[in-house]
Write a protein that holds these residues in place. Structure first.
Motif, PDB file in Angstrom:
ATOM      1  N   GLU A  64     -23.453 -27.421 -59.357  1.00 36.99           N
ATOM      2  CA  GLU A  64     -23.695 -26.896 -58.005  1.00 36.99           C
ATOM      3  C   GLU A  64     -24.519 -25.610 -58.058  1.00 36.99           C
ATOM      4  OE1 GLU A  64     -19.790 -26.624 -56.251  1.00 36.99           O
ATOM      5  OE2 GLU A  64     -19.835 -28.732 -55.627  1.00 36.99           O
ATOM      6  N   ASN A  65     -24.220 -24.756 -59.028  1.00 37.10           N
ATOM      7  CA  ASN A  65     -24.962 -23.505 -59.195  1.00 37.10           C
ATOM      8  C   ASN A  65     -26.446 -23.769 -59.461  1.00 37.10           C
ATOM      9  OD1 ASN A  65     -25.602 -20.774 -59.646  1.00 37.10           O
ATOM     10  ND2 ASN A  65     -24.909 -20.848 -61.749  1.00 37.10           N
ATOM     11  N   LYS A  66     -26.732 -24.807 -60.217  1.00 37.59           N
ATOM     12  CA  LYS A  66     -28.118 -25.148 -60.575  1.00 37.59           C
ATOM     13  C   LYS A  66     -28.720 -26.201 -59.639  1.00 37.59           C
ATOM     14  CE  LYS A  66     -28.246 -22.431 -64.100  1.00 37.59           C
ATOM     15  NZ  LYS A  66     -29.036 -21.217 -64.057  1.00 37.59           N
ATOM     16  N   ASN A  67     -27.933 -26.631 -58.644  1.00 35.31           N
ATOM     17  CA  ASN A  67     -28.375 -27.646 -57.689  1.00 35.31           C
ATOM     18  C   ASN A  67     -28.847 -28.910 -58.412  1.00 35.31           C
ATOM     19  OD1 ASN A  67     -28.692 -28.562 -55.058  1.00 35.31           O
ATOM     20  ND2 ASN A  67     -30.833 -27.918 -54.968  1.00 35.31           N
ATOM     21  N   MET A  68     -28.006 -29.377 -59.341  1.00 35.75           N
ATOM     22  CA  MET A  68     -28.340 -30.556 -60.135  1.00 35.75           C
ATOM     23  C   MET A  68     -27.379 -31.697 -59.828  1.00 35.75           C
ATOM     24  SD  MET A  68     -29.247 -29.001 -63.876  1.00 35.75           S
ATOM     25  CE  MET A  68     -29.827 -30.595 -64.456  1.00 35.75           C
ATOM     26  N   GLU A  69     -27.893 -32.901 -59.946  1.00 36.08           N
ATOM     27  CA  GLU A  69     -27.077 -34.102 -59.781  1.00 36.08           C
ATOM     28  C   GLU A  69     -26.316 -34.376 -61.072  1.00 36.08           C
ATOM     29  OE1 GLU A  69     -26.807 -36.297 -57.089  1.00 36.08           O
ATOM     30  OE2 GLU A  69     -27.873 -34.730 -55.986  1.00 36.08           O
ATOM     31  N   LEU A  70     -25.121 -34.942 -60.915  1.00 32.69           N
ATOM     32  CA  LEU A  70     -24.353 -35.405 -62.065  1.00 32.69           C
ATOM     33  C   LEU A  70     -24.600 -36.889 -62.252  1.00 32.69           C
ATOM     34  CD1 LEU A  70     -20.799 -33.822 -61.620  1.00 32.69           C
ATOM     35  CD2 LEU A  70     -22.621 -33.090 -63.150  1.00 32.69           C
ATOM     36  N   GLU A  71     -24.926 -37.275 -63.472  1.00 28.42           N
ATOM     37  CA  GLU A  71     -25.019 -38.692 -63.820  1.00 28.42           C
ATOM     38  C   GLU A  71     -23.691 -39.082 -64.449  1.00 28.42           C
ATOM     39  OE1 GLU A  71     -28.495 -39.714 -66.229  1.00 28.42           O
ATOM     40  OE2 GLU A  71     -29.375 -37.803 -65.621  1.00 28.42           O
ATOM     41  N   MET A  72     -23.102 -40.172 -64.005  1.00 31.67           N
ATOM     42  CA  MET A  72     -21.853 -40.648 -64.584  1.00 31.67           C
ATOM     43  C   MET A  72     -22.169 -41.729 -65.613  1.00 31.67           C
ATOM     44  SD  MET A  72     -19.708 -38.850 -63.045  1.00 31.67           S
ATOM     45  CE  MET A  72     -19.888 -37.764 -61.656  1.00 31.67           C
ATOM     46  N   ASP A  73     -21.463 -41.677 -66.733  1.00 30.92           N
ATOM     47  CA  ASP A  73     -21.669 -42.676 -67.776  1.00 30.92           C
ATOM     48  C   ASP A  73     -20.313 -43.037 -68.373  1.00 30.92           C
ATOM     49  OD1 ASP A  73     -22.346 -44.145 -70.124  1.00 30.92           O
ATOM     50  OD2 ASP A  73     -24.304 -43.144 -70.177  1.00 30.92           O
ATOM     51  N   ARG A  74     -19.913 -44.274 -68.180  1.00 29.94           N
ATOM     52  CA  ARG A  74     -18.605 -44.742 -68.669  1.00 29.94           C
ATOM     53  C   ARG A  74     -18.504 -44.683 -70.197  1.00 29.94           C
ATOM     54  NH1 ARG A  74     -15.026 -45.623 -65.653  1.00 29.94           N
ATOM     55  NH2 ARG A  74     -13.755 -46.754 -67.152  1.00 29.94           N
ATOM     56  N   ARG A  75     -19.615 -44.637 -70.886  1.00 30.14           N
ATOM     57  CA  ARG A  75     -19.566 -44.560 -72.355  1.00 30.14           C
ATOM     58  C   ARG A  75     -19.023 -43.217 -72.830  1.00 30.14           C
ATOM     59  NH1 ARG A  75     -25.666 -46.164 -73.586  1.00 30.14           N
ATOM     60  NH2 ARG A  75     -25.861 -44.661 -71.890  1.00 30.14           N
ATOM     61  N   LEU A  76     -18.906 -42.246 -71.914  1.00 33.56           N
ATOM     62  CA  LEU A  76     -18.371 -40.927 -72.263  1.00 33.56           C
ATOM     63  C   LEU A  76     -16.874 -40.806 -71.975  1.00 33.56           C
ATOM     64  CD1 LEU A  76     -21.286 -38.667 -70.961  1.00 33.56           C
ATOM     65  CD2 LEU A  76     -20.813 -39.369 -73.323  1.00 33.56           C
ATOM     66  N   THR A  77     -16.237 -41.873 -71.521  1.00 34.81           N
ATOM     67  CA  THR A  77     -14.800 -41.813 -71.256  1.00 34.81           C
ATOM     68  C   THR A  77     -14.034 -41.650 -72.567  1.00 34.81           C
ATOM     69  OG1 THR A  77     -14.563 -44.219 -71.321  1.00 34.81           O
ATOM     70  CG2 THR A  77     -14.932 -43.204 -69.155  1.00 34.81           C
ATOM     71  N   GLU A  78     -12.793 -41.220 -72.443  1.00 31.52           N
ATOM     72  CA  GLU A  78     -11.973 -40.989 -73.640  1.00 31.52           C
ATOM     73  C   GLU A  78     -11.717 -42.301 -74.367  1.00 31.52           C
ATOM     74  OE1 GLU A  78     -11.332 -39.470 -76.207  1.00 31.52           O
ATOM     75  OE2 GLU A  78      -9.923 -37.898 -75.602  1.00 31.52           O
ATOM     76  N   ARG A  79     -11.565 -42.193 -75.629  1.00 30.17           N
ATOM     77  CA  ARG A  79     -11.231 -43.325 -76.469  1.00 30.17           C
ATOM     78  C   ARG A  79      -9.802 -43.770 -76.178  1.00 30.17           C
ATOM     79  NH1 ARG A  79      -9.949 -42.877 -82.717  1.00 30.17           N
ATOM     80  NH2 ARG A  79      -9.416 -45.041 -83.081  1.00 30.17           N
ATOM     81  N   ILE A  80      -9.597 -45.058 -76.107  1.00 32.84           N
ATOM     82  CA  ILE A  80      -8.248 -45.607 -75.937  1.00 32.84           C
ATOM     83  C   ILE A  80      -7.721 -45.925 -77.331  1.00 32.84           C
ATOM     84  CG2 ILE A  80      -6.888 -47.509 -74.998  1.00 32.84           C
ATOM     85  CD1 ILE A  80      -9.107 -47.709 -72.801  1.00 32.84           C
TER      86      ILE A  80
END
Length: 183
Positions: A64-80
């Motif tokens: 928000e401070n940098k006015n940037m969009e967040l890209e979501m990537d499921r490959r970054l989820t925690e390991r099960i």
């Protein structure tokens, strides 16, 4: 090709589920992290986050401070680790650092989890972005760091803080990992 990837572990959270929020302290840490990242003085091109709530809340003040969009990537989820509860889960986890193909019921091997986060890094390397932030979780981050430095194992995973920040610099086929966060 010179790439900087800032690998961020989420701030302190309540629980481990995908919708676990940050604690009150975690929100304070997220604001401190935003200041810390702003002081690095590089122009961040992209922010890619695990879709888990605690990861998104960790990087949101900076984005928000940098006015940037967040890209979501499921490959970054925690390991099960497993779909089964293990009272000795810490021992089971340690075993997966010794045998990277060890897989428990309903879980991922270390190699499987490592490969998916390395794919994210490979995609970043192939992109035009020079400075990218990825926000993820301790287990999968430790496997990424292990991919580049085989000395990063179970004991180093235990030493990760919430939050934590590492810089992965890639210059052609050479790489350097440096911890930037001092808790």
């Amino acid at each position: 090709m010179n790439k900087n990837i800032y690998i961020i572990r989420h701030c302190e959270a309540i629980g481990q589920s995908s919708d676990s929020p940050l604690t009150e302290r975690g929100f304070t840490q997220a604001n401190e992290l935003s200041d810390f990242l702003s002081n690095i003085k590089v122009k961040v091109d992209r922010i890619i986050s695990s879709p888990y709530l605690r990861a998104v809340q960790t990087i949101k003040p900076f984005a928000e401070n940098k006015n940037m969009e967040l890209e979501m990537d499921r490959r970054l989820t925690e390991r099960i680790l497993s779909s089964t509860f293990f009272p000795d889960w810490m021992d089971k986890l340690e075993a997966t650092f010794k045998d990277m193909d060890l897989k428990y019921e309903g879980g991922q091997s270390s190699n499987e989890a490592m490969n998916r986060i390395v794919e994210v890094v490979n995609d970043i390397v192939a992109s035009d972005s020079e400075n990218t932030i990825i926000v993820a979780h301790g287990g999968v981050i430790s496997l990424l760091l292990n991919h580049y430095d085989k000395k990063f194992g179970f004991e180093q995973w235990k030493g990760l803080s919430n939050p934590d920040v590492y810089q992965l610099r890639i210059l052609q086929n050479n790489f350097d990992i440096k911890r930037l966060w001092n808790d």
